[in-house]
Scaffold this active site. Structure first.
Site, mmCIF file in Angstrom:
data_model
loop_
_atom_site.group_PDB
_atom_site.id
_atom_site.type_symbol
_atom_site.label_atom_id
_atom_site.label_comp_id
_atom_site.label_asym_id
_atom_site.label_seq_id
_atom_site.Cartn_x
_atom_site.Cartn_y
_atom_site.Cartn_z
ATOM 1 N N SER B 190 28.955 74.518 -22.402
ATOM 2 C CA SER B 190 29.386 73.304 -21.710
ATOM 3 C C SER B 190 30.866 72.987 -21.874
ATOM 4 C CB SER B 190 28.556 72.116 -22.176
ATOM 5 O OG SER B 190 28.732 71.912 -23.557
ATOM 6 N N HIS B 218 23.123 73.601 -18.229
ATOM 7 C CA HIS B 218 24.288 73.536 -17.342
ATOM 8 C C HIS B 218 24.231 74.643 -16.281
ATOM 9 C CE1 HIS B 218 26.694 70.367 -19.286
ATOM 10 N NE2 HIS B 218 26.117 70.780 -20.394
ATOM 11 N N LYS B 249 20.752 66.642 -15.594
ATOM 12 C CA LYS B 249 22.094 67.029 -15.116
ATOM 13 C C LYS B 249 21.997 67.396 -13.626
ATOM 14 C CE LYS B 249 23.383 68.716 -19.725
ATOM 15 N NZ LYS B 249 23.800 67.411 -20.242
#
Lengths: 85, 415
Positions: B190, B218, B249
């Site tokens: 990240s 991610h 996310k």
């Protein structure tokens, strides 16, 4: 004996934690944890290495970031647990 | 009263110490839905300002997608607000099972166990599947939640230099006497936005008989040709054993996480993972929203394609302007500044220009690696990207860093 052990720990830190192309120098008073060379996660492998190398058991309460913050501090720590330096 | 003035003074002193060191985390109060353009109150009490958001994990722009919001509304009406319990006692609905099946299919794995967050999935997984006879061998830069999970587990811990396959091989050799071995990595890291070399990791896993676990928080939804994640990107969809990920996310941005993998591992999590056993169930609105997101992503790759196009445009624009970037293919594009104060000052000036970004510095990233981490979204339009590029160029020019490389920036501002 003291110099040999210091050299051994410095070599281990260089091999384990520095990039292959790093020209960073590690001395006995170089800050290891607070400078970010060894993070608190990687400190576990350093603790395991010391325990295996010197046949000692370092209690978690003694294996603090401060105790691992330089080769000098590490020597002081392992000395407490019976390693003759 | 137990909360004495001594206690109050102690905590106040701790907080002041953080402020003095410049590590106190200030919140910006967003007064609108999460999106590419948001209304923000910052600092507290200041006039509300409309700014472009380049600091969100809303990669696919789905946080406020009308179909997702509609699905969540319908679930509120049909299934209620919450389950008032943990899953195994009285908190599992049919839609939880449906989401588990849909996610397993999406990722190409046998089974899934839902958790209230990916942090809890990572906190629960390792202790459930590994014992003191086993080895966990992890990349040194894995996410903090994995580190927490590893610390809770009694298995033997090995770690290797970030993405170093030669070091990983050494550690696998050291761990050969252990009963089971699990290689543990983030799919996309990240802070740097780089992708783990899963193809090479899987080769080593085969050679040394190890399982492969990836946290793809991610990546899920947008990395790889059809957005399945880093295992698709590296063409190893049938070689990664366990994937943890988040619905918080790219997949809608609400909350929720999961462990997916062989059906036995999913079931072990349901039987023994403490965050599963002792945390409340994912709320119905979030579950229904997440199901809708997976349906949208399974029907079309439009969102991930737009994100890829935006990311390329942004990366090329910043590079052309003369910024020093971390190389990569992901929507995480770090602008390297090396000096913490410079990162903070530039982030503040960019906010004044209507661009919302944050400076990152030690201990969030390594010493001397301060940066502004920009994040691109499919919700960004070309005019957003152009406006932000113009602002970055103006501020970069103000600080005289355009066209400078690492050593030159450090020489100018120090570490």
């Amino acid at each position: 004996m003291s110099d040999e052990i210091k050299k051994m720990i410095i070599e281990y830190v260089k091999k384990e934690y520095l990039d292959e192309d790093s020209d960073q120098e590690i001395k006995e008073d170089t800050k290891l944890i607070s400078s970010g060379i060894v993070d608190s996660f990687s400190m576990v492998s350093l603790k395991t290495y010391l325990e295996k190398k010197f046949s000692i058991k370092l209690p978690d309460g003694d294996a603090t970031p401060e105790a691992f913050d330089s080769v000098n501090n590490i020597i002081e720590l392992i000395n407490k647990f019976g390693v003759k330096v | 009263m137990a909360y004495s003035s001594k206690a109050r003074d102690f905590y106040a002193g701790e907080l002041q110490g953080m402020k003095d060191k410049g590590i106190f985390k200030e919140e910006r109060f967003i007064q609108s839905p999460q999106a590419a353009s948001i209304k923000v109150e910052y600092p507290k009490g200041a006039a509300i300002k409309q700014v472009l958001n380049f600091c969100a994990n809303n990669y696919l722009g789905l946080s406020s997608h009308p179909e997702v919001v509609k699905a969540a509304h319908e679930a509120l009406d049909s299934r209620g607000y919450g389950l008032s319990s943990v899953r195994f006692i009285c908190g599992t609905q049919d839609i939880h099972n449906e989401l588990e099946q849909k996610l397993s299919e999406f990722l190409g794995l046998e089974g899934t166990c839902l958790f209230p967050s990916c942090m809890e999935a990572n906190a629960g997984l390792f202790d459930v599947v590994l014992s003191p006879e086993d080895a966990m061998i992890s990349d040194r830069l894995v996410h903090a939640s994995i580190v927490d999970g590893l610390k809770l587990c009694k298995a033997q811990m090995f770690n290797y230099k970030h993405n170093s396959m030669s070091h990983l091989e050494e550690k696998l050799q050291e761990a050969q006497s252990c009963r089971l071995r699990m290689i543990i990595t983030d799919g996309v890291f990240s802070m740097d936005g780089d992708i783990a070399p899963l193809d090479k990791i899987c080769d080593l896993a085969d050679k040394y008989d190890a399982m492969v676990m990836v946290d793809d928080s991610h990546a899920t939804g947008f990395i790889g040709k059809t957005g399945r994640g880093t295992h698709e990107y590296h063409n190893v969809m049938d070689r990664v054993d366990v994937i943890t990920t988040t619905f918080g996310k790219g997949l809608g941005g609400a909350t929720g996480g999961s462990v997916s993998g062989p059906k036995e591992i999913a079931e072990m999590c349901r039987q023994r993972a403490r965050p599963y056993l002792f945390s409340n169930t994912m709320p119905p609105a979030v579950v229904a929203g997440s199901i809708k997101v997976l349906e949208l992503l399974s029907k079309s790759t439009d969102h991930r394609d737009k994100l890829e196009k935006n990311t390329k445009y942004w990366r090329e624009g910043l590079s052309k302007a003369g910024f020093d970037l971390k190389a990569g293919d992901t929507p995480i594009v770090p602008v390297m500044l090396y000096n913490a104060k410079l990162a903070q000052d530039m982030a503040r000036d960019l906010y004044a220009e209507g661009i919302y970004v944050i400076g990152f510095f030690f201990p969030v990233v390594a010493q001397g690696q301060a940066r502004i981490r920009t994040q691109i979204s499919a919700g960004h339009e070309m005019e957003h990207l152009d406006k932000a590029l113009a602002a970055f160029t103006k501020i970069g020019d103000k600080y005289g860093i355009l066209g400078l490389k690492k050593d030159q920036i450090i020489a100018k501002y120090g570490l």
